[in-house]
Enzyme design. Structure first.
Site, mmCIF file in Angstrom:
data_model
loop_
_atom_site.group_PDB
_atom_site.id
_atom_site.type_symbol
_atom_site.label_atom_id
_atom_site.label_comp_id
_atom_site.label_asym_id
_atom_site.label_seq_id
_atom_site.Cartn_x
_atom_site.Cartn_y
_atom_site.Cartn_z
ATOM 1 C CG ASP A 175 36.816 40.475 48.330
ATOM 2 O OD1 ASP A 175 37.138 39.579 47.145
ATOM 3 O OD2 ASP A 175 36.911 39.843 49.523
ATOM 4 C CG ASP B 126 36.404 37.552 42.780
ATOM 5 O OD1 ASP B 126 37.167 36.840 41.992
ATOM 6 O OD2 ASP B 126 36.719 37.612 44.131
ATOM 7 C CG ASP C 130 38.473 41.335 42.687
ATOM 8 O OD1 ASP C 130 38.650 40.217 41.820
ATOM 9 O OD2 ASP C 130 38.125 40.847 43.902
#
Length: 763
Positions: free
Chosen positions: A508, A309, A512
């Site tokens: 994080d 990500d 996610d």
């Protein structure tokens, strides 16, 4: 701290085995053979009961364990009247179990030490005095005192300078200095004088509490009773029985069968794999990487596909201040002072950036009062008699009249993919801060090392627009960019990739969590991040640094390699010993002693996985790297002036253009050039000696020479300008030089920052 029941039982079995063997030996020497046999048998029975219990439990759990071989060897020894042999086998088994406990305890020492480190109380300022309170009583906004040697009890912001030992959080052994206003994570230890802090979270929602909870989960998932090597028993147990049958067929001597079973008991399989894997987990924990179980470590070692990500992972997640927008009559520093003073009491990710920006500008902050926070939206409170509101545009505009410049400011934020923090005071919007999330210093090198480690596919996931995402992806050199991704899109991409390899997903945030859970190895960045992400992940990076994942990858592969080496070596030696026993060259008692030597050798080899990879010789201290980074920050404003003057040069009156050009060159000559010369003549030779090779800093020195060349040309051109100003042709040449200088300085500073960060983080 008391030992667990299994360890106490193993110690008892070892004690009674040693005592019965010695007592029986003394009785035998005193010509009392019957008593000796009874004493030896008394020491064997408890071991036999423990083995029977373990074997029945394995059968009930439908697991094929190698404990059945030990059970058969003792039963056969007793049935053949080989009571001394049975006693030696019992001692061997008890010592093997105790040795495994010791090795496992050593392997997970870092994880166990962390659990014993949790703080239990704090000192809070109340009614003009410091009061000792239970840690659970801490609330956001509390003023706390941390004395020398005490553990920081909750997340917060420093109110005074502090020196901290953050080894339990980051894996870094050297103390670090933190200035007033810097964010502070619970779990760090005060390594100097007492300091004050302002809590931004209670103890249960602070960094260290999350780490401790995750560590407990990790320990529960890798208990010694769940031996990872049991799957190998499906091959080894039948092989042992086949060799034992072969021994019977060629000799019709049950003693040879017993000898074969003895040297296969206990097999190195049940010792080597768990010790090596737990050692690898412990080694990772020492570097601030929490791996939740041996299975996760093994999958990490085999991974070949990497998904990231973007926000908070590839980028820092800690945006830097880029622009301060103000309303008429309001100073920029006042807007930053209001925002940072209030944000001291916030736990929002942008709050740290705002407070950090004020600290870099040497702005003294006020203590906020009457704080009210809307998570994810904003915070309000009183600052020096003014009611201040800070947060998103929607939050601030609901409590303060929007400013005329706000629509254009919001538009610019959208174009640049930046974040905005709006500030209202006494019912009026007075300013806004534009924050840009910059690329992590460790990201480019971490991705390069991932590629070198054999990651065949590196994919960046982001919800950003395609143009913004593709620009960053090209800069990083990833193999693929997936932009405008929803959580569902990320989940689908992970599931599709798993059909072609073992997938790591790094993220994080709350959005996610589904992708982290779907990946073969989910990695959460920072234990202070979203609880959902950390809970769903298999690996948690306790410090927000991507290069730690690279270290964990190499340590996982090393642990798996050592486990395989130990298994192959142990099985090989055991098979050779079994064949020797089958042909009558190895009596049962001698075989038992030989197998004990094999077990010890296998465990010592497996414990090598606990040692981290050798540190690179090319290191510089964190203090030196921080000092060099601070010098770069001081020069940032000067770098900005180069491009700004190039932009304005065609529109400036001639005399003003000459004056500003002279002022700029004087600043370059007094600030920039001495800095570059000092690096070239003093720093680079030191780094070259540490890096090794013929001339490792040649490219960086070459950049210095180009900087010197351009500034020299500027000096000559500016010196030849007439008082009335430059001609159009001179303006073009000046712009060319200024834009070139701006580009090379930004590239050079970026390269140096990455190099210094890399060298200072290898220890």
């Amino acid at each position: 701290m008391s030992l667990p029941f299994t360890s106490r039982l193993n110690h008892f079995l070892l004690l009674i085995s040693v005592a019965s063997l010695l007592a029986g030996g003394i009785s035998y020497l005193l010509t009392a053979p019957d008593l000796a046999r009874l004493l030896w048998l008394a020491g064997v029975i408890p071991v036999l009961v423990a083995l029977l219990h373990d074997s029945v439990r394995s059968l009930l759990q439908r697991k094929a364990g190698v404990d059945v071989l030990a059970l058969l060897s003792i039963l056969l020894a007793i049935s053949l009247g080989e009571i001394p042999t049975a006693a030696v086998i019992g001692l061997m088994l008890a010592s093997g179990r105790t040795l495994e406990d010791y090795a496992t305890a050593q392997a997970q020492r870092e994880m166990t030490a962390l659990l014993q480190h949790a703080p239990r109380y704090a000192h809070r300022f109340e009614s003009g005095e410091w009061h000792k309170i239970d840690i659970k009583a801490i609330a956001p906004g509390d003023r706390l005192l941390v004395r020398n040697g005490e553990v920081v009890p909750a997340d917060g912001n420093l109110l005074s300078e502090a020196t901290l030992n953050e080894s339990t959080l980051t894996g870094e052994s050297l103390p670090v200095k933190r200035a007033a206003g810097e964010p502070l994570q619970s779990g760090a230890i005060n390594a100097d004088q007492a300091f004050e802090m302002l809590a931004t979270a209670n103890s249960e929602h602070s960094t260290f509490a999350g780490i401790v909870q995750l560590m407990r989960q990790a320990q529960q998932q890798q208990s010694p009773s769940a031996r990872l090597a049991d799957r190998y028993a499906l091959l080894f147990v039948p092989l042992t029985l086949i060799i034992a049958l072969f021994a019977w067929l060629i000799s019709h001597d049950l003693t040879r069968v017993l000898a074969v079973l003895v040297v296969a008991t206990p097999c190195p399989l049940i010792l080597a794999v768990p010790v090596a894997i737990v050692s690898g987990m412990s080694s990772c924990a020492r570097r601030g990487v929490l791996v939740k179980g041996g299975a996760a470590l093994e999958r990490l070692a085999q991974a070949d596909t990497l998904f990231f990500d973007k926000t908070g992972t590839l980028t820092g997640g800690h945006a830097r201040l880029a622009v301060i927008q103000t309303s008429a009559g309001i100073k920029a520093d006042n807007v930053l002072w209001l925002a940072a003073s209030l944000e001291q009491a916030s736990n929002h990710v942008l709050a740290e950036s705002v407070v950090g920006a004020a600290r870099e500008h040497s702005i003294a902050l006020a203590l906020p009062q009457h704080i009210e926070e809307s998570p994810g939206a904003g915070i309000s409170g009183d600052i020096a008699g003014h009611h201040v509101v800070v947060g998103s545009y929607a939050y601030v505009s609901s409590q303060a009249i929007p400013a005329p410049w706000s629509p254009l400011f919001l538009q610019r934020l959208g174009y640049e993919g930046a974040s905005g923090v709006f500030v209202g005071m006494d019912g009026m919007m007075v300013g806004a801060l534009q924050l840009v999330d910059k690329l992590r210093l460790d990201t480019p090198r971490a991705l390069r090392r991932m590629s070198l480690a054999g990651m065949r596919r590196i994919v960046m996931l982001t919800g950003d627009r395609k143009d913004i995402a593709n620009t960053l992806g090209t800069q990083l050199g990833v193999t693929e960019v997936l932009a405008e991704q929803t959580p569902a899109d990320k989940l689908a991409a992970i599931r599709q990739a798993r059909d072609h390899g073992i997938v790591i997903m790094v993220g994080d945030g709350v959005n996610d969590a589904p992708a982290l859970a779907a990946a073969d190895v989910g990695v959460a960045m920072g234990a202070r991040g979203a609880a959902a992400a950390a809970e769903a992940a298999d690996v948690v990076l306790q410090v927000d640094r991507l290069d730690r994942l690279v270290e964990a990858l190499f340590m996982a592969r090393r642990a798996r390699r050592i486990a395989a080496q130990s298994v192959i070596a142990g099985m090989g030696m055991s098979i050779v010993a079994m064949l020797a026993a089958a042909f009558g060259h190895l009596p049962p008692i001698t075989g038992a002693l030989l197998q004990e030597v094999i077990d010890v050798a296998v465990i010592l080899n497996a414990l090598r996985a606990r040692q981290p990879p050798p540190a690179a010789a090319s290191q510089m201290s964190q203090q030196d790297a921080a000092a060099l980074s601070a010098e770069h920050r001081e020069l940032e404003s000067l770098l900005g002036q180069v491009a700004q003057l190039a932009d304005r040069l065609p529109d400036l009156p001639g005399p003003q253009a000459v004056a500003e050009l002279n002022a700029l060159y004087q600043a370059l000559n007094e600030q920039l050039l001495p800095h570059e010369r000092q690096e070239d003549h003093e720093l680079y030779p030191q780094l070259a000696r540490k890096l090794g090779g013929d001339d490792p800093m040649a490219a960086m020195s070459g950049t210095h020479r180009e900087i010197f060349r351009i500034t020299r040309l500027l000096d000559c051109l500016i010196g030849d300008l007439p008082a009335e100003g430059p001609s159009p042709q001179a303006v073009q040449e000046l712009q060319r030089l200024l834009y070139g200088l701006d580009a090379i300085l930004h590239l050079h500073f970026s390269q140096e920052e990455e190099l210094y960060h890399s060298l200072s983080s290898q220890g």
